[in-house]
Design a protein around this motif. Structure first.
Motif, mmCIF file in Angstrom:
data_model
loop_
_atom_site.group_PDB
_atom_site.id
_atom_site.type_symbol
_atom_site.label_atom_id
_atom_site.label_comp_id
_atom_site.label_asym_id
_atom_site.label_seq_id
_atom_site.Cartn_x
_atom_site.Cartn_y
_atom_site.Cartn_z
ATOM 1 N N TYR A 69 0.806 -1.230 0.000
ATOM 2 C CA TYR A 69 0.000 0.000 0.000
ATOM 3 C C TYR A 69 0.835 1.275 0.000
ATOM 4 N N SER A 70 2.112 1.178 0.375
ATOM 5 C CA SER A 70 2.953 2.375 0.381
ATOM 6 C C SER A 70 3.691 2.579 -0.945
ATOM 7 N N HIS A 71 3.566 1.621 -1.853
ATOM 8 C CA HIS A 71 4.250 1.709 -3.153
ATOM 9 C C HIS A 71 3.598 2.799 -4.007
ATOM 10 N N SER A 72 4.415 3.678 -4.564
ATOM 11 C CA SER A 72 3.891 4.829 -5.313
ATOM 12 C C SER A 72 3.048 4.408 -6.520
ATOM 13 N N GLU A 73 3.495 3.405 -7.289
ATOM 14 C CA GLU A 73 2.734 2.959 -8.464
ATOM 15 C C GLU A 73 1.419 2.305 -8.059
ATOM 16 N N ILE A 74 1.455 1.569 -6.960
ATOM 17 C CA ILE A 74 0.242 0.907 -6.480
ATOM 18 C C ILE A 74 -0.794 1.935 -6.027
ATOM 19 N N LYS A 75 -0.341 3.004 -5.395
ATOM 20 C CA LYS A 75 -1.257 4.053 -4.940
ATOM 21 C C LYS A 75 -2.036 4.643 -6.109
ATOM 22 N N ILE A 76 -1.334 4.908 -7.204
ATOM 23 C CA ILE A 76 -1.986 5.478 -8.390
ATOM 24 C C ILE A 76 -2.935 4.463 -9.024
ATOM 25 N N ALA A 77 -2.446 3.216 -9.171
ATOM 26 C CA ALA A 77 -3.260 2.167 -9.802
ATOM 27 C C ALA A 77 -4.487 1.837 -8.962
ATOM 28 N N LEU A 78 -4.333 1.888 -7.634
ATOM 29 C CA LEU A 78 -5.449 1.574 -6.738
ATOM 30 C C LEU A 78 -6.592 2.572 -6.929
ATOM 31 N N LYS A 79 -6.247 3.853 -7.048
ATOM 32 C CA LYS A 79 -7.282 4.875 -7.266
ATOM 33 C C LYS A 79 -8.042 4.618 -8.565
ATOM 34 N N LYS A 80 -7.304 4.210 -9.604
ATOM 35 C CA LYS A 80 -7.938 3.927 -10.900
ATOM 36 C C LYS A 80 -8.866 2.719 -10.803
ATOM 37 N N GLU A 81 -8.414 1.680 -10.102
ATOM 38 C CA GLU A 81 -9.233 0.469 -9.972
ATOM 39 C C GLU A 81 -10.491 0.741 -9.135
ATOM 40 N N LEU A 82 -10.348 1.557 -8.095
ATOM 41 C CA LEU A 82 -11.507 1.910 -7.267
ATOM 42 C C LEU A 82 -12.528 2.694 -8.077
ATOM 43 N N LEU A 83 -12.049 3.582 -8.958
ATOM 44 C CA LEU A 83 -12.935 4.347 -9.824
ATOM 45 C C LEU A 83 -13.659 3.420 -10.804
ATOM 46 N N LYS A 84 -12.947 2.439 -11.347
ATOM 47 C CA LYS A 84 -13.550 1.471 -12.272
ATOM 48 C C LYS A 84 -14.614 0.629 -11.576
ATOM 49 N N ASP A 93 -16.457 1.725 -9.041
ATOM 50 C CA ASP A 93 -17.604 2.636 -8.897
ATOM 51 C C ASP A 93 -18.396 2.730 -10.199
ATOM 52 N N GLN A 94 -17.686 2.684 -11.318
ATOM 53 C CA GLN A 94 -18.335 2.789 -12.638
ATOM 54 C C GLN A 94 -18.808 1.433 -13.155
ATOM 55 N N LYS A 95 -18.632 0.395 -12.305
ATOM 56 C CA LYS A 95 -19.051 -0.963 -12.658
ATOM 57 C C LYS A 95 -18.371 -1.477 -13.921
ATOM 58 N N LYS A 96 -17.102 -1.071 -14.096
ATOM 59 C CA LYS A 96 -16.326 -1.521 -15.242
ATOM 60 C C LYS A 96 -15.428 -2.706 -14.905
#
Length: 363
Positions: A324-339, A341-344
């Motif tokens: 969870y502290s990895h910089s790339e994971i932080k960015i990717a996690l936000k994108k996956e959470l948004l997907k 929410d959008q049911k993608k």
């Protein structure tokens, strides 16, 4: 009249300004103290000399979430471990309202009269909304907290699984190094913390109530299987008959369970923390347990198994923290959470994508 009001307003403003300045100064002072590097050698020596202030500072350091304290914590634990392990660790659990704090105070005072030094690590539940905890155990143990032979440390459970503080095991070692030979761990008592407490204690004590339907829980496995003793608390006054009836119910329930690997047969006892009744018998039972398990080597075997369990737990915690502290994971996690929410995507697919990314970053 107007002049008086103007004067009062001006005076009030000056007082508020003074308070604000004082608060800011206090805050800056606290921040400065926190930024100061801890002298681990000095802290360790003071702790080993049974300095309770040093013990509190050490536990606070161990509980720190800051990465800059990691090396200091490692050195502190290394210094204290050779002096730890010489206590009897007792886990105490029960549903809210069963009287854990009152019982622990009565039990702790009895142990002190027997010449023991008692440390109580009381884990309070943290709010899932605000994240706060009441930490009121010291106020509920007025007599015990005043004894020079006791130490009470309330700790917020935070986000730890089962309500047991993530650093409780290290806190046990620190208390042992400070000279406490009896460690009592009071759990949240909400049905999730028992497994973790069982994995860090020698004796597991389950408190129950009579007359509240609580005796029916005796037919359930899990918690009863882990218990080395069941104590029907508040067995006094008009509740004594119901307590005796509950004792019979639990004794019947215990007959259904297979024998423990250490050959110990769990007992059911009656007690009243408020009236200080039955406390001596509980300690006598624990002493028999320790004597029996040490004679057949199961006491040491249990501690060895616990050390292996906490090895795997520590690996899991460190991997989770690194993930969870990895910089790339932080960015990717936000994108996956948004997907999501959008049911993608689904939660499982998102998790798989994140884990694949994490593995690639480690190649």
């Amino acid at each position: 009249m107007a002049a008086k009001q103007t004067h009062s307003t001006a005076l009030g403003n000056r007082e508020n300004s003074a308070c604000e300045n004082l608060s800011q100064k206090s805050a800056e002072r606290i921040k400065k103290l926190r930024r100061q590097k801890v002298d681990i050698k000095k802290l360790s020596n003071e702790l080993l000399n049974s300095n309770l202030t040093a013990l509190s500072q050490a536990i606070t350091l161990v509980e720190s979430q800051s990465n800059r304290h990691e090396d200091s914590v490692k050195k502190l634990i290394e210094n204290c471990l050779p002096h730890a392990g010489n206590s009897i660790r007792i886990g105490i659990t029960g549903v809210p309202g069963v009287g854990k704090s009152t019982f622990i105070e009565s039990f702790g005072m009895h142990l002190i009269t027997q010449g023991h030094k008692v440390a109580v690590l009381a884990v309070d539940p943290s709010s899932s909304i605000s994240g706060g905890s009441i930490l009121g155990d010291k106020t509920r143990m007025e007599k015990l907290v005043q004894s020079p032979h006791s130490y009470i440390r309330p700790t917020a459970s935070g986000t730890s699984l089962g309500g047991v503080s993530r650093k409780t095991r290290e806190s046990i070692a620190l208390c042992e190094a400070a000279g406490f030979d009896i460690i009592l761990i009071e759990t949240v008592g909400v049905g999730q913390s028992e497994t973790l407490v069982h994995s860090m204690t020698d004796f597991f004590l389950l408190l129950k109530l009579a007359g509240a339907g609580d005796e029916l829980q005796g037919i359930k496995r899990g918690i009863i299987e882990m218990a080395d003793a069941i104590v029907i608390n508040k067995a006094d006054g008009n509740n004594i008959d119901q307590a005796k009836s509950a004792k019979l119910e639990f004794n019947r329930a215990l007959q259904l369970y297979p024998p423990k690997s250490n050959d110990w047969k769990p007992k059911v006892l009656l007690a009243s923390g408020l009236k200080h009744q039955g406390i001596d018998k509980i300690w006598e039972l624990i002493e028999r347990f320790v004597k029996q398990t040490k004679s057949n080597q199961s006491f040491d075997d249990n501690r060895a198994q616990q050390a292996k369990y906490w090895l795997t737990q520590s690996i899991g915690e460190n991997l989770k923290k690194d993930f969870y502290s990895h910089s790339e994971i932080k960015i990717a996690l936000k994108k996956e959470l948004l997907k999501i929410d959008q049911k993608k995507t689904t939660a499982f697919e998102a998790a798989e994508n994140l884990l694949k990314l994490y593995k690639k970053t480690k190649l």
